[in-house]
Design a protein around this motif. Structure first.
Motif, PDB file in Angstrom:
ATOM      1  N   HIS A  22      -6.624  -7.586  -7.873  1.00  0.00           N
ATOM      2  CA  HIS A  22      -7.894  -7.034  -8.520  1.00  0.00           C
ATOM      3  C   HIS A  22      -8.167  -5.617  -7.892  1.00  0.00           C
ATOM      4  N   SER A  23      -8.193  -5.439  -6.415  1.00  0.00           N
ATOM      5  CA  SER A  23      -8.660  -4.184  -6.143  1.00  0.00           C
ATOM      6  C   SER A  23      -7.339  -3.428  -6.052  1.00  0.00           C
ATOM      7  N   PRO A  24      -7.539  -1.903  -6.010  1.00  0.00           N
ATOM      8  CA  PRO A  24      -6.823  -0.876  -5.937  1.00  0.00           C
ATOM      9  C   PRO A  24      -5.679  -1.191  -4.839  1.00  0.00           C
ATOM     10  N   ALA A  25      -6.295  -1.613  -3.591  1.00  0.00           N
ATOM     11  CA  ALA A  25      -5.294  -1.542  -2.635  1.00  0.00           C
ATOM     12  C   ALA A  25      -4.332  -2.846  -2.960  1.00  0.00           C
ATOM     13  N   ALA A  26      -4.638  -3.715  -3.418  1.00  0.00           N
ATOM     14  CA  ALA A  26      -3.891  -4.970  -3.875  1.00  0.00           C
ATOM     15  C   ALA A  26      -2.906  -4.674  -5.018  1.00  0.00           C
ATOM     16  N   GLN A  27      -3.365  -3.970  -5.826  1.00  0.00           N
ATOM     17  CA  GLN A  27      -2.444  -3.219  -7.040  1.00  0.00           C
ATOM     18  C   GLN A  27      -1.305  -2.296  -6.346  1.00  0.00           C
ATOM     19  N   LEU A  28      -1.689  -1.369  -5.547  1.00  0.00           N
ATOM     20  CA  LEU A  28      -0.865  -0.512  -4.895  1.00  0.00           C
ATOM     21  C   LEU A  28       0.111  -1.183  -4.001  1.00  0.00           C
ATOM     22  N   ARG A  29      -0.215  -2.321  -3.434  1.00  0.00           N
ATOM     23  CA  ARG A  29       0.745  -3.031  -2.646  1.00  0.00           C
ATOM     24  C   ARG A  29       1.916  -3.681  -3.521  1.00  0.00           C
ATOM     25  N   TYR A  30       1.501  -4.260  -4.776  1.00  0.00           N
ATOM     26  CA  TYR A  30       2.144  -4.830  -5.373  1.00  0.00           C
ATOM     27  C   TYR A  30       3.248  -3.745  -6.038  1.00  0.00           C
ATOM     28  N   LEU A  31       2.830  -2.698  -6.381  1.00  0.00           N
ATOM     29  CA  LEU A  31       3.646  -1.687  -6.916  1.00  0.00           C
ATOM     30  C   LEU A  31       4.553  -1.056  -5.869  1.00  0.00           C
ATOM     31  N   LEU A  32       4.120  -1.026  -4.563  1.00  0.00           N
ATOM     32  CA  LEU A  32       5.025  -0.731  -3.561  1.00  0.00           C
ATOM     33  C   LEU A  32       5.950  -1.576  -3.201  1.00  0.00           C
ATOM     34  N   LYS A  33       5.710  -2.971  -3.496  1.00  0.00           N
ATOM     35  CA  LYS A  33       6.731  -4.122  -3.421  1.00  0.00           C
ATOM     36  C   LYS A  33       7.807  -3.913  -4.474  1.00  0.00           C
ATOM     37  N   LEU A  34       7.455  -3.497  -5.703  1.00  0.00           N
ATOM     38  CA  LEU A  34       8.341  -3.284  -6.595  1.00  0.00           C
ATOM     39  C   LEU A  34       9.434  -2.181  -6.243  1.00  0.00           C
ATOM     40  N   ASP A  35       8.789  -1.176  -5.879  1.00  0.00           N
ATOM     41  CA  ASP A  35       9.643   0.100  -5.539  1.00  0.00           C
ATOM     42  C   ASP A  35       9.930   0.103  -4.132  1.00  0.00           C
ATOM     43  N   LYS A  36      10.106  -1.126  -3.627  1.00  0.00           N
ATOM     44  CA  LYS A  36      10.975  -1.329  -2.133  1.00  0.00           C
ATOM     45  C   LYS A  36      10.578  -0.516  -1.154  1.00  0.00           C
ATOM     46  N   GLN A  54      -1.592   6.243   0.290  1.00  0.00           N
ATOM     47  CA  GLN A  54      -1.768   5.805   1.775  1.00  0.00           C
ATOM     48  C   GLN A  54      -3.143   5.574   2.085  1.00  0.00           C
ATOM     49  N   ARG A  55      -3.913   6.411   1.541  1.00  0.00           N
ATOM     50  CA  ARG A  55      -5.315   6.529   1.800  1.00  0.00           C
ATOM     51  C   ARG A  55      -5.858   5.203   1.125  1.00  0.00           C
ATOM     52  N   TYR A  56      -5.416   4.649  -0.103  1.00  0.00           N
ATOM     53  CA  TYR A  56      -5.857   3.396  -0.774  1.00  0.00           C
ATOM     54  C   TYR A  56      -5.354   2.308   0.114  1.00  0.00           C
ATOM     55  N   LEU A  57      -4.040   2.275   0.687  1.00  0.00           N
ATOM     56  CA  LEU A  57      -3.451   1.264   1.140  1.00  0.00           C
ATOM     57  C   LEU A  57      -4.292   1.164   2.710  1.00  0.00           C
ATOM     58  N   ASN A  58      -4.648   2.045   3.260  1.00  0.00           N
ATOM     59  CA  ASN A  58      -5.356   1.966   4.592  1.00  0.00           C
ATOM     60  C   ASN A  58      -6.788   1.628   4.529  1.00  0.00           C
ATOM     61  N   GLY A  59      -7.396   1.587   3.302  1.00  0.00           N
ATOM     62  CA  GLY A  59      -8.753   1.550   2.934  1.00  0.00           C
ATOM     63  C   GLY A  59      -9.725   2.706   3.210  1.00  0.00           C
ATOM     64  N   GLN A  60      -9.297   3.756   3.370  1.00  0.00           N
ATOM     65  CA  GLN A  60      -9.805   5.088   3.293  1.00  0.00           C
ATOM     66  C   GLN A  60     -10.671   5.466   2.130  1.00  0.00           C
ATOM     67  N   SER A  61      -9.891   5.196   0.930  1.00  0.00           N
ATOM     68  CA  SER A  61     -10.566   5.363  -0.360  1.00  0.00           C
ATOM     69  C   SER A  61     -10.468   4.160  -1.011  1.00  0.00           C
ATOM     70  N   VAL A  62     -11.580   3.669  -1.685  1.00  0.00           N
ATOM     71  CA  VAL A  62     -11.710   2.254  -2.336  1.00  0.00           C
ATOM     72  C   VAL A  62     -11.999   2.304  -3.701  1.00  0.00           C
ATOM     73  N   ARG A  63     -12.535   3.369  -4.325  1.00  0.00           N
ATOM     74  CA  ARG A  63     -12.663   3.520  -5.908  1.00  0.00           C
ATOM     75  C   ARG A  63     -11.976   4.474  -6.408  1.00  0.00           C
ATOM     76  N   PRO A  64     -11.164   4.331  -7.099  1.00  0.00           N
ATOM     77  CA  PRO A  64     -10.297   5.290  -7.936  1.00  0.00           C
ATOM     78  C   PRO A  64     -11.080   5.578  -8.989  1.00  0.00           C
ATOM     79  N   ARG A  65     -10.814   7.010  -9.271  1.00  0.00           N
ATOM     80  CA  ARG A  65     -11.319   7.670 -10.712  1.00  0.00           C
ATOM     81  C   ARG A  65     -11.043   6.701 -11.765  1.00  0.00           C
ATOM     82  N   PRO A  66     -11.669   6.752 -12.926  1.00  0.00           N
ATOM     83  CA  PRO A  66     -11.445   5.936 -13.875  1.00  0.00           C
ATOM     84  C   PRO A  66      -9.972   6.003 -14.661  1.00  0.00           C
TER      85      PRO A  66
END
Length: 185
Positions: A22-36, A54-66
């Motif tokens: 659901h969250s952008p960080a979780a989505q990015l972690r999934y994509l990061l896992k796909l891209d090794k 990195q900002r989304y993964l560290n929690g510095q950014s939370v809400r991406p633009r649409p």
């Protein structure tokens, strides 16, 4: 990915057995896992900088633009549970086939004395399992949009234009310009 591939992704997405991250960080972690674990690849895939990843993964950014949120969701959906979605879709297509709704320009090669002029049509037609199964298999293998268009055109040629071999036996159909296409399983 073209309109046919996107439509097949939407059709097979209903067979997920677990919800998407659901969250952008979780989505990015999934994509990061796909891209090794390579953030620059994820960044290139999403058309953003590696620092933004990195900002989304560290929690510095939370809400991406649409626009970024839509790209992120689309990328995750396209790669989420490929075996579960392909297995369920293939099982359903082998039994009942697919329904294709499209507005496109169809080109024709026909016998002498008939018209072969391309014309736009709006069709809603059920493809039999003999055409649905190769279409889903080609999509699962990563076939290009041209190959998918050939398979859809062959299915529509047989089921709609030739009525299962009862008319227009010499007709060959090609799918050219697709305004929209919706494939349902």
């Amino acid at each position: 990915m073209g309109p046919i591939g996107e439509s097949l992704n939407r059709a097979t997405a209903q067979h997920f057995t677990r919800p998407l991250p659901h969250s952008p960080a979780a989505q990015l972690r999934y994509l990061l896992k796909l891209d090794k674990g390579r953030p620059h690849r994820v960044a290139a895939r999403l058309n953003i900088s590696p620092r933004t990843v990195q900002r989304y993964l560290n929690g510095q950014s939370v809400r991406p633009r649409p626009a970024l949120a839509a790209r992120l969701r689309q990328e995750v959906e396209a790669h989420w549970q490929p075996r579960a979605r392909n297995r369920a879709a293939a099982r359903q297509a082998a039994v009942a086939g697919l329904t294709v709704e499209t507005r496109a320009t169809f080109g024709y090669t026909a016998s002498r004395g008939t018209t072969d002029e391309s014309r736009p049509r709006r069709l809603t037609q059920r493809l039999t399992p003999e055409y649905a199964t190769p279409l889903l298999e080609a999509h699962a293998e990563g076939a290009g949009e041209d190959r998918l268009a050939q398979l859809v055109a062959a299915g529509l040629q047989d089921s709609y234009f030739q009525d299962g071999g009862h008319r227009a036996t010499g007709l060959r159909v090609e799918l050219h310009e697709i305004d929209y296409i919706d494939i349902r399983i």
